[in-house]
Structure formats: C-alpha cells, structure tokens
Design a protein around this motif. Structure first.
Motif, PDB file in Angstrom:
ATOM      1  N   MET A   1       0.838  -1.163   0.000  1.00 53.79           N
ATOM      2  CA  MET A   1       0.000   0.000   0.000  1.00 53.79           C
ATOM      3  C   MET A   1       0.889   1.235   0.000  1.00 53.79           C
ATOM      4  O   MET A   1       1.845   1.318   0.747  1.00 53.79           O
ATOM      5  N   THR A   2       0.569   2.196  -0.873  1.00 49.92           N
ATOM      6  CA  THR A   2       1.370   3.408  -0.961  1.00 49.92           C
ATOM      7  C   THR A   2       0.664   4.538  -0.234  1.00 49.92           C
ATOM      8  O   THR A   2      -0.561   4.592  -0.158  1.00 49.92           O
ATOM      9  N   LYS A   3       1.444   5.410   0.307  1.00 48.59           N
ATOM     10  CA  LYS A   3       0.894   6.568   0.999  1.00 48.59           C
ATOM     11  C   LYS A   3       0.758   7.713   0.014  1.00 48.59           C
ATOM     12  O   LYS A   3       1.627   7.941  -0.805  1.00 48.59           O
ATOM     13  N   GLN A   4      -0.341   8.430   0.104  1.00 43.04           N
ATOM     14  CA  GLN A   4      -0.548   9.591  -0.751  1.00 43.04           C
ATOM     15  C   GLN A   4      -0.621  10.819   0.126  1.00 43.04           C
ATOM     16  O   GLN A   4      -1.171  10.786   1.225  1.00 43.04           O
ATOM     17  N   LEU A   5      -0.042  11.871  -0.364  1.00 42.08           N
ATOM     18  CA  LEU A   5      -0.071  13.139   0.342  1.00 42.08           C
ATOM     19  C   LEU A   5      -1.380  13.839   0.009  1.00 42.08           C
ATOM     20  O   LEU A   5      -1.742  13.993  -1.152  1.00 42.08           O
TER      21      LEU A   5
END
Length: 133
Positions: A1-5
């Motif tokens: 899972m990638t983090k988004q700003l």
C-alpha cells in the motif's frame, strides 16, 4: 500500500501555492514521450492550461540560461591542399557543322521541313504517321 499526500485547505483562500520543485516535477512528467498532459493535470488537481503555462515559463527560463556566445579556441592552420601539377585544359568546344534544311513534300499541299542531321529512324516514324492521315 502506498501513501498519498493529501492537502487539506482550511482557509477561505482557494488558491494553492506550488513550489518550484513541484512545478518542475509535473512539467518533467509532461515531457515524457508517452505522457498525457490531461491525465497529469487531473492527477495533480489543476487545469491543463495551468500546466501548459508552467511548461512554457520553465522552458523559457532554461532556454534563456544558455549562453549566447560560446568561447572558441583557435588552433593552428590547416595544411594547404595539394595543387595539381598541370591543370587540365577545358575541353575544346565542338564545332557543329551547319545543318541544311530539307523540304519534303507530302502531297495535298503539305510540306515538312527537317534539318539534314535528323535521326533517320525518327524521320521514318514521323513520315509513317503523316502518311496515315
């Protein structure tokens, strides 16, 4: 899972401030061969025209940073090309014999004028065509 700003705008001001690095990153993405400017603008949450404006501004800045004059270093002279021992004289103009005109009467008041140096095969073809008429 990638983090988004995620940016949360809490004030009345609706204008977002973009840093130069963010602008450069987005503009660089538009310069990729298979890039879609519309998709890049949509993913950044801006209008396509804004992205094109940034691209124009950033490309002008980088183009103007190129020096107008480039230093040149001159090194020795090139050797002289070898001169031919004796230049060839130009070919003498071919003297053309004065061609005489030949008048051929075809009948029916028709006449054909040809020069005496005409190709005989070409003349025969012309006469064949004229006789058929």
């Amino acid at each position: 899972m990638t983090k988004q700003l995620v940016e949360v705008i809490t004030s009345v001001e609706r204008r977002r401030r973009w840093s130069r690095e963010e602008k450069e990153r987005l503009v660089a993405a538009t310069l990729e061969p298979t890039a879609s400017v519309s998709e890049i603008a949509r993913s950044a949450g801006i209008h396509v025209s804004q992205l094109f404006r940034w691209r124009k501004e950033l490309c002008q800045i980088s183009a103007s940073s190129i020096p107008q004059f480039v230093p040149v270093e001159v090194v020795g002279t090139l050797p002289e090309p070898p001169t031919p021992a004796s230049p060839e004289p130009p070919p003498a103009p071919r003297s053309r014999k004065k061609a005489s005109m030949v008048m051929i009467e075809l009948g029916g008041g028709r006449r054909l004028r040809v020069e005496s140096d005409i190709d005989t095969e070409a003349l025969a073809r012309i006469l064949d065509v004229l006789e058929r008429r």
